[in-house]
Design a protein around this motif. Structure first.
Motif, PDB file in Angstrom:
ATOM      1  N   ARG A  98      58.757  68.255  26.026  1.00 23.76           N
ATOM      2  CA  ARG A  98      58.779  69.662  25.615  1.00 23.76           C
ATOM      3  C   ARG A  98      57.987  70.567  26.544  1.00 23.76           C
ATOM      4  NH1 ARG A  98      56.370  70.197  19.907  1.00 23.76           N
ATOM      5  NH2 ARG A  98      56.921  72.368  20.336  1.00 23.76           N
ATOM      6  N   TYR A  99      57.079  69.992  27.294  1.00 20.41           N
ATOM      7  CA  TYR A  99      56.178  70.792  28.112  1.00 20.41           C
ATOM      8  C   TYR A  99      56.378  70.435  29.583  1.00 20.41           C
ATOM      9  CZ  TYR A  99      54.039  71.088  23.512  1.00 20.41           C
ATOM     10  OH  TYR A  99      53.830  71.271  22.168  1.00 20.41           O
ATOM     11  N   TRP A 100      56.304  71.475  30.429  1.00 16.35           N
ATOM     12  CA  TRP A 100      56.574  71.273  31.852  1.00 16.35           C
ATOM     13  C   TRP A 100      55.566  72.036  32.693  1.00 16.35           C
ATOM     14  CZ3 TRP A 100      60.202  67.796  33.136  1.00 16.35           C
ATOM     15  CH2 TRP A 100      61.128  67.437  32.143  1.00 16.35           C
ATOM     16  N   GLY A 101      55.294  71.468  33.872  1.00 17.47           N
ATOM     17  CA  GLY A 101      54.494  72.179  34.853  1.00 17.47           C
ATOM     18  C   GLY A 101      55.355  73.121  35.664  1.00 17.47           C
ATOM     19  N   GLN A 102      54.738  73.764  36.634  1.00 20.49           N
ATOM     20  CA  GLN A 102      55.442  74.758  37.448  1.00 20.49           C
ATOM     21  C   GLN A 102      56.188  74.120  38.622  1.00 20.49           C
ATOM     22  OE1 GLN A 102      52.291  74.000  37.861  1.00 20.49           O
ATOM     23  NE2 GLN A 102      52.150  73.713  40.066  1.00 20.49           N
ATOM     24  N   GLY A 103      55.906  72.874  38.892  1.00 21.42           N
ATOM     25  CA  GLY A 103      56.604  72.163  39.958  1.00 21.42           C
ATOM     26  C   GLY A 103      55.856  72.188  41.277  1.00 21.42           C
ATOM     27  N   THR A 104      56.124  71.170  42.091  1.00 24.64           N
ATOM     28  CA  THR A 104      55.560  71.105  43.428  1.00 24.64           C
ATOM     29  C   THR A 104      56.671  70.668  44.395  1.00 24.64           C
ATOM     30  OG1 THR A 104      53.758  70.202  44.791  1.00 24.64           O
ATOM     31  CG2 THR A 104      54.727  68.713  43.172  1.00 24.64           C
ATOM     32  N   GLN A 105      56.749  71.349  45.530  1.00 29.80           N
ATOM     33  CA  GLN A 105      57.824  71.089  46.485  1.00 29.80           C
ATOM     34  C   GLN A 105      57.505  69.860  47.333  1.00 29.80           C
ATOM     35  OE1 GLN A 105      60.874  72.871  47.146  1.00 29.80           O
ATOM     36  NE2 GLN A 105      61.253  71.073  48.434  1.00 29.80           N
ATOM     37  N   VAL A 106      58.474  68.974  47.434  1.00 34.44           N
ATOM     38  CA  VAL A 106      58.402  67.833  48.343  1.00 34.44           C
ATOM     39  C   VAL A 106      59.557  67.960  49.320  1.00 34.44           C
ATOM     40  CG1 VAL A 106      58.657  65.334  48.558  1.00 34.44           C
ATOM     41  CG2 VAL A 106      57.272  66.299  46.700  1.00 34.44           C
ATOM     42  N   SER A 164      50.315  68.809  41.683  1.00 33.13           N
ATOM     43  CA  SER A 164      49.780  69.003  43.035  1.00 33.13           C
ATOM     44  C   SER A 164      50.159  67.806  43.888  1.00 33.13           C
ATOM     45  CB  SER A 164      48.260  69.179  42.993  1.00 33.13           C
ATOM     46  OG  SER A 164      47.641  68.031  42.452  1.00 33.13           O
ATOM     47  N   GLY A 165      49.998  67.963  45.198  1.00 33.27           N
ATOM     48  CA  GLY A 165      50.228  66.847  46.099  1.00 33.27           C
ATOM     49  C   GLY A 165      51.518  66.902  46.875  1.00 33.27           C
ATOM     50  N   GLY A 166      52.351  67.880  46.601  1.00 30.05           N
ATOM     51  CA  GLY A 166      53.586  67.991  47.361  1.00 30.05           C
ATOM     52  C   GLY A 166      53.329  68.462  48.774  1.00 30.05           C
ATOM     53  N   GLY A 167      54.393  68.468  49.566  1.00 29.54           N
ATOM     54  CA  GLY A 167      54.260  68.925  50.943  1.00 29.54           C
ATOM     55  C   GLY A 167      55.392  68.433  51.796  1.00 29.54           C
ATOM     56  N   TYR A 211      50.265  60.300  37.732  1.00 28.92           N
ATOM     57  CA  TYR A 211      50.477  60.221  39.173  1.00 28.92           C
ATOM     58  C   TYR A 211      51.882  59.717  39.477  1.00 28.92           C
ATOM     59  CZ  TYR A 211      45.379  60.275  38.983  1.00 28.92           C
ATOM     60  OH  TYR A 211      44.075  60.597  38.716  1.00 28.92           O
ATOM     61  N   LEU A 212      52.357  60.091  40.660  1.00 25.82           N
ATOM     62  CA  LEU A 212      53.589  59.518  41.189  1.00 25.82           C
ATOM     63  C   LEU A 212      53.330  59.180  42.655  1.00 25.82           C
ATOM     64  CD1 LEU A 212      56.553  58.802  40.533  1.00 25.82           C
ATOM     65  CD2 LEU A 212      57.178  60.992  41.592  1.00 25.82           C
ATOM     66  N   GLN A 213      53.216  57.898  42.936  1.00 24.10           N
ATOM     67  CA  GLN A 213      53.062  57.428  44.313  1.00 24.10           C
ATOM     68  C   GLN A 213      54.458  57.244  44.893  1.00 24.10           C
ATOM     69  OE1 GLN A 213      50.222  56.879  46.219  1.00 24.10           O
ATOM     70  NE2 GLN A 213      51.693  56.577  47.886  1.00 24.10           N
ATOM     71  N   MET A 214      54.725  57.940  45.970  1.00 23.35           N
ATOM     72  CA  MET A 214      56.050  57.906  46.581  1.00 23.35           C
ATOM     73  C   MET A 214      55.938  57.316  47.972  1.00 23.35           C
ATOM     74  SD  MET A 214      57.555  61.591  45.342  1.00 23.35           S
ATOM     75  CE  MET A 214      56.471  62.525  46.409  1.00 23.35           C
ATOM     76  N   SER A 253      54.650  58.623  53.015  1.00 18.11           N
ATOM     77  CA  SER A 253      54.235  58.543  51.619  1.00 18.11           C
ATOM     78  C   SER A 253      53.583  59.845  51.174  1.00 18.11           C
ATOM     79  CB  SER A 253      53.228  57.398  51.429  1.00 18.11           C
ATOM     80  OG  SER A 253      53.792  56.154  51.735  1.00 18.11           O
ATOM     81  N   LEU A 254      53.732  60.125  49.897  1.00 16.71           N
ATOM     82  CA  LEU A 254      53.028  61.226  49.248  1.00 16.71           C
ATOM     83  C   LEU A 254      52.606  60.769  47.861  1.00 16.71           C
ATOM     84  CD1 LEU A 254      55.225  64.379  50.060  1.00 16.71           C
ATOM     85  CD2 LEU A 254      52.897  63.955  50.859  1.00 16.71           C
ATOM     86  N   ARG A 255      51.538  61.354  47.366  1.00 21.50           N
ATOM     87  CA  ARG A 255      51.097  61.058  46.002  1.00 21.50           C
ATOM     88  C   ARG A 255      51.018  62.369  45.224  1.00 21.50           C
ATOM     89  NH1 ARG A 255      45.248  59.406  43.566  1.00 21.50           N
ATOM     90  NH2 ARG A 255      45.928  57.914  41.970  1.00 21.50           N
ATOM     91  N   LEU A 256      51.820  62.471  44.194  1.00 21.41           N
ATOM     92  CA  LEU A 256      51.786  63.637  43.337  1.00 21.41           C
ATOM     93  C   LEU A 256      50.831  63.392  42.174  1.00 21.41           C
ATOM     94  CD1 LEU A 256      55.579  64.561  43.094  1.00 21.41           C
ATOM     95  CD2 LEU A 256      53.909  65.181  44.847  1.00 21.41           C
ATOM     96  N   SER A 257      50.146  64.450  41.761  1.00 22.90           N
ATOM     97  CA  SER A 257      49.251  64.377  40.617  1.00 22.90           C
ATOM     98  C   SER A 257      49.639  65.436  39.601  1.00 22.90           C
ATOM     99  CB  SER A 257      47.796  64.614  41.061  1.00 22.90           C
ATOM    100  OG  SER A 257      47.375  63.632  41.969  1.00 22.90           O
ATOM    101  N   CYS A 258      49.411  65.135  38.346  1.00 21.98           N
ATOM    102  CA  CYS A 258      49.660  66.079  37.262  1.00 21.98           C
ATOM    103  C   CYS A 258      48.419  66.120  36.383  1.00 21.98           C
ATOM    104  CB  CYS A 258      50.882  65.658  36.457  1.00 21.98           C
ATOM    105  SG  CYS A 258      51.266  66.726  35.054  1.00 21.98           S
ATOM    106  N   THR A 259      47.777  67.263  36.369  1.00 22.58           N
ATOM    107  CA  THR A 259      46.598  67.450  35.539  1.00 22.58           C
ATOM    108  C   THR A 259      47.039  68.027  34.204  1.00 22.58           C
ATOM    109  OG1 THR A 259      45.272  67.894  37.517  1.00 22.58           O
ATOM    110  CG2 THR A 259      44.338  68.541  35.394  1.00 22.58           C
ATOM    111  N   VAL A 260      46.658  67.366  33.116  1.00 21.00           N
ATOM    112  CA  VAL A 260      47.155  67.722  31.786  1.00 21.00           C
ATOM    113  C   VAL A 260      46.001  68.190  30.907  1.00 21.00           C
ATOM    114  CG1 VAL A 260      48.421  66.915  29.759  1.00 21.00           C
ATOM    115  CG2 VAL A 260      48.950  65.971  32.023  1.00 21.00           C
ATOM    116  N   SER A 261      46.222  69.247  30.174  1.00 24.74           N
ATOM    117  CA  SER A 261      45.224  69.724  29.215  1.00 24.74           C
ATOM    118  C   SER A 261      45.923  70.265  27.982  1.00 24.74           C
ATOM    119  CB  SER A 261      44.344  70.809  29.846  1.00 24.74           C
ATOM    120  OG  SER A 261      45.124  71.909  30.260  1.00 24.74           O
TER     121      SER A 261
END
Length: 114
Positions: free
Chosen positions: A102-110, A6-9, A78-81, A16-24
């Motif tokens: 091995r595992y990937w999220g669905q991606g967020t557009q920046v 999350s966090g793209g846009g 997190y990725l602070q950009m 600046s943008l901050r991306l977050s990745c919630t992992v479970s």
């Protein structure tokens, strides 16, 4: 295993943008994580990575502008950009694994406008 970015846009150049990745679904503290990005027609490229022992690597193109971090207590990456450039425009993916991703999220557009 589930990774949700999350966090793209849309942001202007220099912003600046901050991306977050919630992992479970994993023992978070034992995993390595990375942010990759991909633009149409190009291979996915590594942007930043962080190991279970907090060793960090960055692509040359983002050094000094991007910061990767992880919060083991919250199972978040997190990725602070900062100082964004139009060439940072891409879909950003969060990856997880142990020595290999091995595992990937669905991606967020920046998207960075000039």
């Amino acid at each position: 295993v589930q990774l949700v970015e999350s966090g793209g846009g849309l942001e202007e150049a220099g912003g600046s943008l901050r991306l977050s990745c919630t992992v479970s679904g994993v023992i978070f503290r034992t995993f390595w994580f990375a942010w990759y990005r991909q633009t149409p027609g190009k291979q996915r490229e590594m942007v930043a990575s962080i190991t279970d022992t907090f060793n960090i690597n960055y692509a040359d193109s983002v050094k000094g502008r991007f910061t990767i971090s992880r919060d083991n207590a919250k199972s978040m990456v997190y990725l602070q950009m900062n100082s964004l450039k139009p060439e940072d425009t891409a879909v950003y993916y969060c990856g997880a694994g142990q020595y290999a991703y091995r595992y990937w999220g669905q991606g967020t557009q920046v998207t960075v406008s000039s």
